[in-house]
Design a protein around this motif. Structure first.
Motif, PDB file in Angstrom:
ATOM      1  N   MET B   1      11.268 -20.626   3.047  1.00 29.32           N
ATOM      2  CA  MET B   1      10.508 -19.697   2.116  1.00 29.32           C
ATOM      3  C   MET B   1      11.319 -18.587   1.805  1.00 29.32           C
ATOM      4  SD  MET B   1       6.737 -18.178   2.070  1.00 29.32           S
ATOM      5  CE  MET B   1       5.951 -19.695   2.992  1.00 29.32           C
ATOM      6  N   ASN B   2      11.879 -18.402   0.521  1.00 28.96           N
ATOM      7  CA  ASN B   2      12.804 -17.440   0.472  1.00 28.96           C
ATOM      8  C   ASN B   2      11.943 -16.189   0.430  1.00 28.96           C
ATOM      9  OD1 ASN B   2      11.032 -17.227  -1.854  1.00 28.96           O
ATOM     10  ND2 ASN B   2      12.611 -17.685  -3.573  1.00 28.96           N
ATOM     11  N   SER B   3      12.918 -15.030   0.447  1.00 31.90           N
ATOM     12  CA  SER B   3      12.345 -13.630   0.759  1.00 31.90           C
ATOM     13  C   SER B   3      11.443 -13.148  -0.430  1.00 31.90           C
ATOM     14  CB  SER B   3      13.287 -12.700   0.696  1.00 31.90           C
ATOM     15  OG  SER B   3      13.942 -12.596  -0.485  1.00 31.90           O
ATOM     16  N   ARG B   4      11.564 -13.481  -1.583  1.00 26.74           N
ATOM     17  CA  ARG B   4      10.710 -13.312  -2.813  1.00 26.74           C
ATOM     18  C   ARG B   4       9.232 -13.812  -2.451  1.00 26.74           C
ATOM     19  NH1 ARG B   4       9.810 -11.879  -8.099  1.00 26.74           N
ATOM     20  NH2 ARG B   4       8.475 -13.464  -9.284  1.00 26.74           N
ATOM     21  N   ALA B   5       9.089 -14.792  -2.150  1.00 23.25           N
ATOM     22  CA  ALA B   5       7.759 -15.361  -1.802  1.00 23.25           C
ATOM     23  C   ALA B   5       6.983 -14.604  -0.705  1.00 23.25           C
ATOM     24  CB  ALA B   5       7.761 -17.024  -1.610  1.00 23.25           C
ATOM     25  N   ILE B   6       8.036 -14.324   0.233  1.00 21.55           N
ATOM     26  CA  ILE B   6       7.342 -13.578   1.425  1.00 21.55           C
ATOM     27  C   ILE B   6       6.913 -12.344   0.942  1.00 21.55           C
ATOM     28  CG2 ILE B   6       8.048 -12.448   3.538  1.00 21.55           C
ATOM     29  CD1 ILE B   6       9.764 -14.946   4.119  1.00 21.55           C
ATOM     30  N   GLU B   7       7.622 -11.550   0.116  1.00 18.52           N
ATOM     31  CA  GLU B   7       7.176 -10.284  -0.213  1.00 18.52           C
ATOM     32  C   GLU B   7       5.932 -10.235  -1.192  1.00 18.52           C
ATOM     33  OE1 GLU B   7      10.720  -8.428  -2.235  1.00 18.52           O
ATOM     34  OE2 GLU B   7      11.621  -8.239  -0.265  1.00 18.52           O
ATOM     35  N   ILE B   8       5.850 -11.309  -2.037  1.00 23.11           N
ATOM     36  CA  ILE B   8       4.786 -11.457  -2.762  1.00 23.11           C
ATOM     37  C   ILE B   8       3.356 -11.567  -1.870  1.00 23.11           C
ATOM     38  CG2 ILE B   8       3.559 -12.993  -4.319  1.00 23.11           C
ATOM     39  CD1 ILE B   8       6.204 -13.377  -5.700  1.00 23.11           C
ATOM     40  N   LEU B   9       3.652 -12.477  -0.862  1.00 27.27           N
ATOM     41  CA  LEU B   9       2.401 -12.943   0.057  1.00 27.27           C
ATOM     42  C   LEU B   9       2.220 -11.602   0.831  1.00 27.27           C
ATOM     43  CD1 LEU B   9       3.260 -16.411   1.325  1.00 27.27           C
ATOM     44  CD2 LEU B   9       1.407 -15.744   0.047  1.00 27.27           C
ATOM     45  N   VAL B  10       2.978 -10.717   1.153  1.00 27.86           N
ATOM     46  CA  VAL B  10       3.083  -9.630   2.067  1.00 27.86           C
ATOM     47  C   VAL B  10       1.977  -8.502   0.892  1.00 27.86           C
ATOM     48  CG1 VAL B  10       3.710  -7.643   3.178  1.00 27.86           C
ATOM     49  CG2 VAL B  10       4.401  -9.713   3.870  1.00 27.86           C
ATOM     50  N   GLY B  11       2.505  -8.450  -0.291  1.00 24.18           N
ATOM     51  CA  GLY B  11       1.753  -7.744  -1.305  1.00 24.18           C
ATOM     52  C   GLY B  11       0.486  -8.170  -1.377  1.00 24.18           C
ATOM     53  N   LEU B  12       0.082  -9.231  -1.426  1.00 23.53           N
ATOM     54  CA  LEU B  12      -1.240  -9.757  -1.613  1.00 23.53           C
ATOM     55  C   LEU B  12      -2.074  -9.446  -0.390  1.00 23.53           C
ATOM     56  CD1 LEU B  12      -0.976 -13.417  -3.259  1.00 23.53           C
ATOM     57  CD2 LEU B  12      -1.875 -11.245  -4.165  1.00 23.53           C
ATOM     58  N   PHE B  13      -1.523  -9.583   0.972  1.00 24.25           N
ATOM     59  CA  PHE B  13      -2.077  -9.316   2.090  1.00 24.25           C
ATOM     60  C   PHE B  13      -2.347  -7.895   2.029  1.00 24.25           C
ATOM     61  CE2 PHE B  13      -1.421  -7.857   6.544  1.00 24.25           C
ATOM     62  CZ  PHE B  13      -2.429  -8.748   7.094  1.00 24.25           C
ATOM     63  N   MET B  14      -1.708  -6.830   1.555  1.00 23.31           N
ATOM     64  CA  MET B  14      -1.885  -5.438   1.407  1.00 23.31           C
ATOM     65  C   MET B  14      -3.238  -5.236   0.493  1.00 23.31           C
ATOM     66  SD  MET B  14      -0.095  -3.336   3.224  1.00 23.31           S
ATOM     67  CE  MET B  14       1.160  -3.694   4.502  1.00 23.31           C
ATOM     68  N   LEU B  15      -3.180  -6.136  -0.673  1.00 18.04           N
ATOM     69  CA  LEU B  15      -4.230  -5.949  -1.612  1.00 18.04           C
ATOM     70  C   LEU B  15      -5.600  -6.373  -1.073  1.00 18.04           C
ATOM     71  CD1 LEU B  15      -2.831  -6.819  -5.067  1.00 18.04           C
ATOM     72  CD2 LEU B  15      -3.651  -4.826  -4.354  1.00 18.04           C
ATOM     73  N   LEU B  16      -5.282  -7.477  -0.142  1.00 16.66           N
ATOM     74  CA  LEU B  16      -6.638  -7.899   0.212  1.00 16.66           C
ATOM     75  C   LEU B  16      -7.249  -6.787   1.227  1.00 16.66           C
ATOM     76  CD1 LEU B  16      -7.805 -10.710  -0.407  1.00 16.66           C
ATOM     77  CD2 LEU B  16      -6.885 -11.647   1.866  1.00 16.66           C
ATOM     78  N   PHE B  17      -6.380  -6.319   1.941  1.00 18.80           N
ATOM     79  CA  PHE B  17      -6.766  -5.015   2.706  1.00 18.80           C
ATOM     80  C   PHE B  17      -7.436  -4.132   2.355  1.00 18.80           C
ATOM     81  CE2 PHE B  17      -5.421  -1.046   4.765  1.00 18.80           C
ATOM     82  CZ  PHE B  17      -6.181  -0.909   5.796  1.00 18.80           C
ATOM     83  N   LEU B  18      -6.840  -3.518   1.124  1.00 23.16           N
ATOM     84  CA  LEU B  18      -7.267  -2.582   0.400  1.00 23.16           C
ATOM     85  C   LEU B  18      -8.801  -3.087  -0.277  1.00 23.16           C
ATOM     86  CD1 LEU B  18      -4.322  -1.003  -1.845  1.00 23.16           C
ATOM     87  CD2 LEU B  18      -5.559  -0.208   0.370  1.00 23.16           C
ATOM     88  N   GLY B  19      -8.951  -4.235  -0.714  1.00 26.34           N
ATOM     89  CA  GLY B  19     -10.176  -4.859  -1.146  1.00 26.34           C
ATOM     90  C   GLY B  19     -11.180  -4.812   0.174  1.00 26.34           C
ATOM     91  N   ALA B  20     -10.695  -4.972   1.461  1.00 25.08           N
ATOM     92  CA  ALA B  20     -11.720  -5.007   2.327  1.00 25.08           C
ATOM     93  C   ALA B  20     -12.232  -3.554   2.585  1.00 25.08           C
ATOM     94  CB  ALA B  20     -10.892  -5.673   3.729  1.00 25.08           C
ATOM     95  N   MET B  21     -11.113  -2.656   2.515  1.00 27.81           N
ATOM     96  CA  MET B  21     -11.452  -1.401   2.808  1.00 27.81           C
ATOM     97  C   MET B  21     -12.476  -0.705   1.648  1.00 27.81           C
ATOM     98  SD  MET B  21     -10.600  -0.470   5.570  1.00 27.81           S
ATOM     99  CE  MET B  21     -10.913   1.109   5.548  1.00 27.81           C
ATOM    100  N   PHE B  22     -12.251  -1.295   0.580  1.00 27.14           N
ATOM    101  CA  PHE B  22     -13.132  -0.705  -0.491  1.00 27.14           C
ATOM    102  C   PHE B  22     -14.558  -1.381  -0.173  1.00 27.14           C
ATOM    103  CE2 PHE B  22     -15.314  -1.726  -4.279  1.00 27.14           C
ATOM    104  CZ  PHE B  22     -15.150  -0.303  -5.075  1.00 27.14           C
ATOM    105  N   VAL B  23     -14.676  -2.656   0.070  1.00 34.02           N
ATOM    106  CA  VAL B  23     -15.990  -3.288   0.349  1.00 34.02           C
ATOM    107  C   VAL B  23     -16.634  -2.412   1.634  1.00 34.02           C
ATOM    108  CG1 VAL B  23     -17.345  -5.159   1.316  1.00 34.02           C
ATOM    109  CG2 VAL B  23     -15.549  -5.417  -0.550  1.00 34.02           C
ATOM    110  N   LEU B  24     -15.810  -2.022   2.628  1.00 29.47           N
ATOM    111  CA  LEU B  24     -16.325  -1.593   3.985  1.00 29.47           C
ATOM    112  C   LEU B  24     -16.637   0.235   3.528  1.00 29.47           C
ATOM    113  CD1 LEU B  24     -14.101  -2.670   6.939  1.00 29.47           C
ATOM    114  CD2 LEU B  24     -16.423  -3.379   6.417  1.00 29.47           C
ATOM    115  N   SER B  25     -15.895   0.716   2.748  1.00 25.58           N
ATOM    116  CA  SER B  25     -16.522   2.290   2.634  1.00 25.58           C
ATOM    117  C   SER B  25     -17.484   2.094   1.491  1.00 25.58           C
ATOM    118  CB  SER B  25     -14.934   2.693   2.126  1.00 25.58           C
ATOM    119  OG  SER B  25     -14.385   2.081   0.959  1.00 25.58           O
TER     120      SER B  25
END
Lengths: 257, 153
Positions: B1-25
């Motif tokens: 997997m090239n580094s662009r795809a990895i970076e996009i996935l990690v970005g999505l991961f971060m967004l998902l975390f923010l979404g989870a924190m939004f739900v939790l808070s």
């Protein structure tokens, strides 16, 4: 008798020696963390390997754990006519305990063992020595990014686990069993505090992330460089991480709540 | 997997975390009502607070207007001194407001109910509510019933 004593003594000395090596290793690891500021790409790659790749198993287990909790809570609370409290029970259980603990156990099994195996194999195939020969510090190039990535990823995964679990509880409690949706959320909001429950859960996640990554990377770097050594190091990672998570969880709960 | 795809996935991961924190808070915990701690404090002294706990709600006409911040025992008056934090948008409780300890439902948690009086002057920050009604302790109530029945027969 003296033979037995000698073996007993040897056993303990070996344990203490290993603990000492692990502690020194940790200090070296923490010292190497600062070099990551210059190479964030390494960190992102490891965040993908330990965070994104663990995501699917964490989300699926979170959903099912939340659903099971709602089912059990409903069946117990209906006897007291308190089925409106299902949301409270699901949310508190997930946020305080199951979120960080189950995520930690899954993380140790999925990402921790992979880290150990990868580093162990690097050692067995003398890639680590190769790096040193090229004057590349394996602590900065190999260990530190993995450590920091796991340390960051575990609390994030735990938060996602809890959030998905609460939604799973909603799915079963409200949609299937017929608890009032307003009661589900409002009772939950009344008794879950952001600072006291959610943040303490995150702190638990951070602690577990620290310990799991420390154990995984140390076991990998300290293994006997044979295929057998790598496999037993991987096993030890999962066993020690799980025990450490459960033990620390008790300690943290006793201090926090 | 090239580094662009990895970076996009990690970005999505971060967004998902923010979404989870939004739900939790916002959905799971009471972060939205955290701003209500910005308010003024009142003190009420009770003979007996029953099972009242810190962070218990304070309600007027059943509407939540604040929460209990601390409960201490006052050794001089031999009473429990309860500090209430009232949302500052509800600043018009008359001086002769009564504070009573109620129980939500038969087994529910205890809370403080405020019943406004008729005075024109209103309670200010760190005033004391003098009219209070203690919690009903079930054992005492049963004891009274038994006593009055045996006395009547």
């Amino acid at each position: 008798m003296s033979d037995f004593l000698q073996r007993f003594g040897h056993f303990w000395i070996a344990i203490v020696e290993r603990l000492g090596r692990a502690t020194l290793f940790l200090f070296q690891l923490l010292g190497a963390l600062f070099s990551l500021v210059k190479r964030p790409a390494l960190l992102i790659k490891q965040l993908h390997a330990s965070g994104v790749m663990t995501l699917s198993i964490v989300l699926v287990s979170g959903l099912f754990v939340g659903m099971v909790l709602a089912l059990q809570a409903y069946n117990t609370l209906i006897d007291f006519g308190q089925e409106n409290r299902v949301g409270t029970l699901v949310a508190l259980t997930l946020v305080r305990e199951l979120g960080p603990v189950v995520t930690g156990l899954l993380f140790a099994g999925r990402a921790g063992s992979a880290m150990t195996a990868e580093i162990g194999l690097m050692k067995a195939t003398e890639q680590l020595s190769g790096l040193e020969m090229m004057a590349v510090d394996p602590f900065k190039r190999v260990f530190a990014p993995r450590f920091l990535a796991g340390f960051i990823a575990l609390p994030m995964l735990a938060a996602m686990f809890s959030a998905v679990g609460v939604l799973g509880g909603h799915l079963i409690g409200v949609e299937v069993l017929g608890v009032d949706a307003g009661a589900y959320w409002s009772q939950m909001q009344n008794s879950v505090s952001f600072v006291h429950d959610v943040c303490n859960g995150l702190i638990k996640g951070l602690v577990f992330g620290f310990v799991v990554c420390w154990i995984s990377i140390f076991e990998g770097a300290d293994c006997i460089p044979t295929s057998e050594g790598v496999s037993s190091a991987t096993t030890r990672t999962v066993v020690y991480s799980s025990l450490a998570i459960l033990g620390l969880d008790f300690l943290l709960t006793a201090v926090m709540f | 997997m090239n580094s662009r795809a990895i970076e996009i996935l990690v970005g999505l991961f971060m967004l998902l975390f923010l979404g989870a924190m939004f739900v939790l808070s916002m959905k799971v915990s009471n972060l939205t009502s955290l701003s209500s701690t910005e308010g003024y404090t009142l003190v009420a002294k009770f003979e007996n607070i029953g099972g009242l706990k810190a962070r218990a709600p304070v309600a007027a006409s059943g509407v939540r207007v604040g929460e209990v911040t601390s409960i201490v025992y006052d050794a001089e008056t031999f009473e429990a001194s309860v500090t209430l934090s009232i949302d500052k948008s509800y600043d018009s409780f008359p001086l002769d407001t009564t504070a009573s300890i109620y129980t939500a439902g038969l087994l529910g948690e205890q809370y403080i109910g405020l019943d406004p009086g008729a005075e024109d002057d209103v309670l200010q920050d760190s005033d004391e509510i003098t009219l209070t009604q203690s919690a009903i302790v079930l054992e005492r109530l049963i004891g009274q019933v038994l006593f009055s029945r045996s006395g009547g027969s």
